[in-house]
Design an enzyme around this catalytic site. Structure first.
Site, PDB file in Angstrom:
ATOM      1  N   LYS A 153       0.820  -1.217   0.000  1.00  0.00           N
ATOM      2  CA  LYS A 153       0.000   0.000   0.000  1.00  0.00           C
ATOM      3  C   LYS A 153       0.857   1.271   0.000  1.00  0.00           C
ATOM      4  O   LYS A 153       0.583   2.225  -0.728  1.00  0.00           O
ATOM      5  CB  LYS A 153      -0.941  -0.009   1.198  1.00  0.00           C
ATOM      6  CG  LYS A 153      -2.033  -1.079   1.129  1.00  0.00           C
ATOM      7  CD  LYS A 153      -2.948  -1.005   2.328  1.00  0.00           C
ATOM      8  CE  LYS A 153      -4.107  -2.005   2.214  1.00  0.00           C
ATOM      9  NZ  LYS A 153      -3.612  -3.406   2.238  1.00  0.00           N
ATOM     10  N   ILE A 154       1.907   1.293   0.819  1.00  0.00           N
ATOM     11  CA  ILE A 154       2.755   2.486   0.876  1.00  0.00           C
ATOM     12  C   ILE A 154       3.583   2.605  -0.395  1.00  0.00           C
ATOM     13  O   ILE A 154       3.711   3.682  -0.978  1.00  0.00           O
ATOM     14  CB  ILE A 154       3.655   2.459   2.123  1.00  0.00           C
ATOM     15  CG1 ILE A 154       2.801   2.497   3.395  1.00  0.00           C
ATOM     16  CG2 ILE A 154       4.625   3.633   2.113  1.00  0.00           C
ATOM     17  CD1 ILE A 154       3.582   2.304   4.676  1.00  0.00           C
ATOM     18  N   SER A 232      10.817   3.156   6.315  1.00  0.00           N
ATOM     19  CA  SER A 232      10.167   1.915   6.732  1.00  0.00           C
ATOM     20  C   SER A 232      10.691   1.450   8.089  1.00  0.00           C
ATOM     21  O   SER A 232      10.096   1.736   9.121  1.00  0.00           O
ATOM     22  CB  SER A 232      10.373   0.832   5.663  1.00  0.00           C
ATOM     23  OG  SER A 232       9.633  -0.331   5.981  1.00  0.00           O
ATOM     24  N   ARG A 233      11.805   0.727   8.109  1.00  0.00           N
ATOM     25  CA  ARG A 233      12.432   0.278   9.345  1.00  0.00           C
ATOM     26  C   ARG A 233      13.940   0.427   9.212  1.00  0.00           C
ATOM     27  O   ARG A 233      14.526   0.099   8.175  1.00  0.00           O
ATOM     28  CB  ARG A 233      12.066  -1.182   9.650  1.00  0.00           C
ATOM     29  CG  ARG A 233      10.638  -1.376  10.147  1.00  0.00           C
ATOM     30  CD  ARG A 233      10.441  -0.766  11.524  1.00  0.00           C
ATOM     31  NE  ARG A 233       9.091  -0.990  12.048  1.00  0.00           N
ATOM     32  CZ  ARG A 233       8.084  -0.159  11.874  1.00  0.00           C
ATOM     33  NH1 ARG A 233       8.272   0.954  11.174  1.00  0.00           N
ATOM     34  NH2 ARG A 233       6.899  -0.418  12.400  1.00  0.00           N
ATOM     35  N   ASP A 257      14.277   8.304   7.818  1.00  0.00           N
ATOM     36  CA  ASP A 257      13.339   8.607   8.898  1.00  0.00           C
ATOM     37  C   ASP A 257      13.431   7.555   9.993  1.00  0.00           C
ATOM     38  O   ASP A 257      12.780   7.685  11.025  1.00  0.00           O
ATOM     39  CB  ASP A 257      11.904   8.662   8.355  1.00  0.00           C
ATOM     40  CG  ASP A 257      10.902   9.077   9.414  1.00  0.00           C
ATOM     41  OD1 ASP A 257      11.139  10.112  10.069  1.00  0.00           O
ATOM     42  OD2 ASP A 257       9.894   8.364   9.601  1.00  0.00           O
ATOM     43  N   GLU A 262      17.568   2.971  16.798  1.00  0.00           N
ATOM     44  CA  GLU A 262      16.840   4.164  17.236  1.00  0.00           C
ATOM     45  C   GLU A 262      16.198   4.015  18.609  1.00  0.00           C
ATOM     46  O   GLU A 262      15.877   5.014  19.260  1.00  0.00           O
ATOM     47  CB  GLU A 262      15.766   4.537  16.218  1.00  0.00           C
ATOM     48  CG  GLU A 262      14.617   3.551  16.102  1.00  0.00           C
ATOM     49  CD  GLU A 262      13.629   3.949  15.019  1.00  0.00           C
ATOM     50  OE1 GLU A 262      12.419   4.039  15.330  1.00  0.00           O
ATOM     51  OE2 GLU A 262      14.047   4.176  13.873  1.00  0.00           O
ATOM     52  N   HIS A 294      11.639   9.221  12.904  1.00  0.00           N
ATOM     53  CA  HIS A 294      10.533   8.270  12.742  1.00  0.00           C
ATOM     54  C   HIS A 294       9.175   8.987  12.786  1.00  0.00           C
ATOM     55  O   HIS A 294       8.271   8.608  13.537  1.00  0.00           O
ATOM     56  CB  HIS A 294      10.588   7.196  13.839  1.00  0.00           C
ATOM     57  CG  HIS A 294       9.962   5.897  13.441  1.00  0.00           C
ATOM     58  ND1 HIS A 294      10.477   4.677  13.787  1.00  0.00           N
ATOM     59  CD2 HIS A 294       8.852   5.629  12.713  1.00  0.00           C
ATOM     60  CE1 HIS A 294       9.712   3.717  13.307  1.00  0.00           C
ATOM     61  NE2 HIS A 294       8.720   4.272  12.654  1.00  0.00           N
ATOM     62  N   GLN A 295       9.048   9.997  11.953  1.00  0.00           N
ATOM     63  CA  GLN A 295       7.834  10.805  11.961  1.00  0.00           C
ATOM     64  C   GLN A 295       7.005  10.664  10.691  1.00  0.00           C
ATOM     65  O   GLN A 295       6.009  11.375  10.529  1.00  0.00           O
ATOM     66  CB  GLN A 295       8.198  12.283  12.154  1.00  0.00           C
ATOM     67  CG  GLN A 295       8.913  12.922  10.972  1.00  0.00           C
ATOM     68  CD  GLN A 295       9.291  14.363  11.209  1.00  0.00           C
ATOM     69  OE1 GLN A 295      10.304  14.650  11.837  1.00  0.00           O
ATOM     70  NE2 GLN A 295       8.490  15.285  10.705  1.00  0.00           N
ATOM     71  N   ALA A 296       7.380   9.757   9.798  1.00  0.00           N
ATOM     72  CA  ALA A 296       6.673   9.655   8.521  1.00  0.00           C
ATOM     73  C   ALA A 296       5.182   9.401   8.709  1.00  0.00           C
ATOM     74  O   ALA A 296       4.347   9.921   7.959  1.00  0.00           O
ATOM     75  CB  ALA A 296       7.295   8.563   7.657  1.00  0.00           C
TER      76      ALA A 296
END
Length: 331
Positions: A153-154, A232-233, A257, A262, A294-296
């Site tokens: 989907k992304i 993503s990760r 991101d 993290e 990590h704000q996406a």
């Protein structure tokens, strides 16, 4: 019943409180769940956690000993949870299997455009009334090649944007997405995608088989002037190998991101502390690298959907129902 929510951001708190209103009371904490904070959950049957919560064996055992029986994680990813231990302890675990893919896809594009057009450097200069253009030259993306690793989907949402830019589209995934193919995407082996793409973006889940999907060999396969984006990760990229390539002067831009180490850093204010992570400290010094925390996913639309899904997960648990969001069912 009162629910305890860990790792709640200030912008997120009113959304959580509003969503649970009329169903259950909710206590929101800004601290993240780890071995030190897990005892706070004693007496709470249901807790909600954020993506960076530490839910390994020891934390799960502390939670279970304190009476916790259900964990509602407010994210799609769940690589931070030891599901086998949770099942052994008789704990129900649920996640959010879907939220706005546009939030992440649009942010990935924001990172790509920011590093391509040197936006951060330009903004910093103009704050000092330095209006020179030296070092700010970017490239048109129209006519260049976008490589999308992961076309769910992304990835599909990202592909739609790339199509709008007039880019050639290459994809790699275990299954081909017919929507992406209708947009003109050609599926190729990963090595070919990396070698031919001017822009590479990652949209795959983190699993043992995808850990360091972009390793030293993969990075060397990429064009010297490519743009690499990961929203993503963090574990998808071997960061130490990436630093090595950056030190060699490679890549037009890198937008991250997420970061593989993290946990314990992102979402926290570390501005007055010495950062012990030498890899991250080196990474942020490169002028062609942009790191965000990590704000996406962090839009009103996406967070609202995440919170609503979390409420439904809790209600399903209480009613004994099972949905596609359940990772470990109620025993």
């Amino acid at each position: 019943m009162e629910i305890l929510a860990f790792g709640v951001q200030a912008d997120e708190k009113p959304l959580i409180q509003r969503a649970f209103r009329g169903h259950h009371e909710v206590r929101c904490l800004h601290v993240f769940l780890n071995e030190d904070t897990a005892p706070i959950a004693a007496g709470y049957e249901v807790i909600s956690t954020s993506v960076n919560a530490e839910l390994g064996a020891r934390v799960l055992e502390i939670l279970a000993a304190g009476g916790t029986r259900m964990i509602a994680q407010r994210s799609t990813g769940f690589n931070n949870i030891d599901l086998k231990v949770a099942e052994r302890l008789g704990m129900t675990v649920a996640r959010v299997s879907y939220y706005s893919p546009y939030s992440v896809a649009e942010f990935a594009w924001t990172l790509a455009m920011a590093v391509n057009r040197r936006i951060v450097r330009a903004s910093t200069r103009t704050r000092d009334f330095d209006f020179r253009l030296d070092g700010l030259m970017g490239r048109d993306l129209r006519g260049r090649t976008a490589g999308v690793l992961g076309t769910g989907k992304i990835g599909e949402a990202f592909t739609r944007i790339a199509h709008g830019f007039g880019m050639r589209l290459l994809g790699w995934d275990v299954a081909e997405n017919p929507v992406c193919m209708e947009l003109g995407m050609t599926y190729v082996p990963k090595e070919q995608l990396l070698a031919e793409s001017d822009l590479v973006t990652l949209h795959v889940p983190l699993m043992p088989e995808t850990t360091h999907l972009i390793d030293a060999d993969a990075l060397k396969t990429m064009k010297d002037d490519a743009i690499l984006v990961n929203s993503s990760r963090g574990g998808l990229i071997d960061t130490a190998a990436l630093v090595t390539e950056l030190r060699a002067g490679r890549f037009a831009g890198v937008g991250l991101d997420v970061y593989e180490a993290e946990a314990g850093l992102f979402f926290l204010d570390k501005s007055l502390e010495a950062i012990e992570d030498d890899t991250l400290a080196r990474l942020v010094t490169f002028p062609n690298v942009l790191v965000t925390s990590h704000q996406a996913y962090y839009t009103e639309d996406a967070v609202g959907q995440i919170v609503d899904a979390t409420v439904h997960n809790v209600l399903d648990y209480r009613a004994g129902r099972r949905s596609e969001n359940v990772l470990v069912p109620r025993s």
